[in-house]
Motif scaffolding. Sequence first.
Motif: not given
Length: 441
Positions: A2, A57, A60-61, A136, A325, A329
């Motif tokens: 991140n 999230t 997307t992971r 993102l 987020y 994440s």
Amino acid sequence: MNYLSLALLTKNTSNIPLFGPIWNLIVTILGLIMNAIYVFLDRIGIPNIGLAIILFTLVTRILLFPTSLKQQKSSRMMQVMQPEIKAIQEKYKNKSDNASMMAQQTEMKAVYEKYGTSMTSGCLPLVLQLPIIFALYRIIMNIPAYVPSVRVIYEKVCSSIGGADAASKLVEFANSNDLTSTLKLLHNLGQSDPTKYSADAVQNFIIDFLYRLNPAQWLKLSESFPQASSVIESAALKAQHINSFLGLNLSTAPSSYGLRPTIYWLIPILAGLTQWASTILMQKQNMAAADGSDQSAQMMKSMNIMMPLMSVYFCFSFASGIGLYWIASSLFMLIQQLALNWFFGKKTNEELLQESMAKANARRARKGLPPIDERAVEQKIQSMQAKMDHAEKSRMETIAKQNVRTKESTEYYNQNAKEGSLASKANMVRLYNEKNEKKKD
């Protein structure tokens, strides 16, 4: 991984040659996913930005999982290769000449080939993730641009206050309500260079600006535009409803209350803790294999401290939606890493090596190349070592001969005199002249 500061760079990403089309495609796809999630939540009666961010999230992971799997495999293979890699590095530790550097590079390449991997295999997954990470943050920070159901709330307010014509007055409103940082992100609502932006672009800036307002700022906005107060108050209620998550308004930044502790401080604190936990777990096996004195290991330890602190700082400064987020994440990464550690913990190094070799040979077969021959690679390394040893031996012999000649010359010119004295120097000149006269005769 991140890096919230990357969000500040996304506005310029589409201007990078070749990266722009990729960026636009990724943003479009992820925007459609975000919109689909919010529409689904809306249809089941819980239209909420917080839940949408968490589900977004998660999706997307899952999309990034193949790259994480490849990166983990590469890290494990590096552990297997580490003794040989380190031996090569020690061998050329104090050699900076071009020949030695080329030889080191060739030997390293041969070791990677021996294990069916490459020098870039560990970096490639991270490179592939970068465009997605850019996208993102862009979507999370500009949800109205990608979710029409949310955008319509702010479009009504924009129209009621005068559309693009209200931009200059909104700039004054922002400057008097501590929103200057938001103005910077939104190009000062296009007012720094009015000829550069169209009316539609300015309206988009205004909508993004309105999305970032917290409840207190909505109230002040209603006072600044009394002719549109009813529309503003209605939109403020809807915005508060969809942005409310566990008692927090996701459009409110923890820093908006200054240094006075509030419940919003939980966002940056949890962001830092989850970032730290996921990073430590992700690097656990690598750190266990690394030597404590290794420079890269020490650097990694420093990053494990610095990155969580950066998480706290950025999540304190940005709207709480970004912090949510980040927390989600990190938590999903934590769960993912536990699963990966369990999965790879069941495999021996020999099994991983066989899998890596099988895949490498399959790739070579598609290119019409023969399978990797471990003996041939070993022989290649041994041949290179023999050449280096021969070159080193020749160099040492040359140095030894030069030393002998220097010693003989010194003894000849300094005979019968104390070395370094005036007599020795005079004797040196005499012997030199005598030697030259004999040659003439």
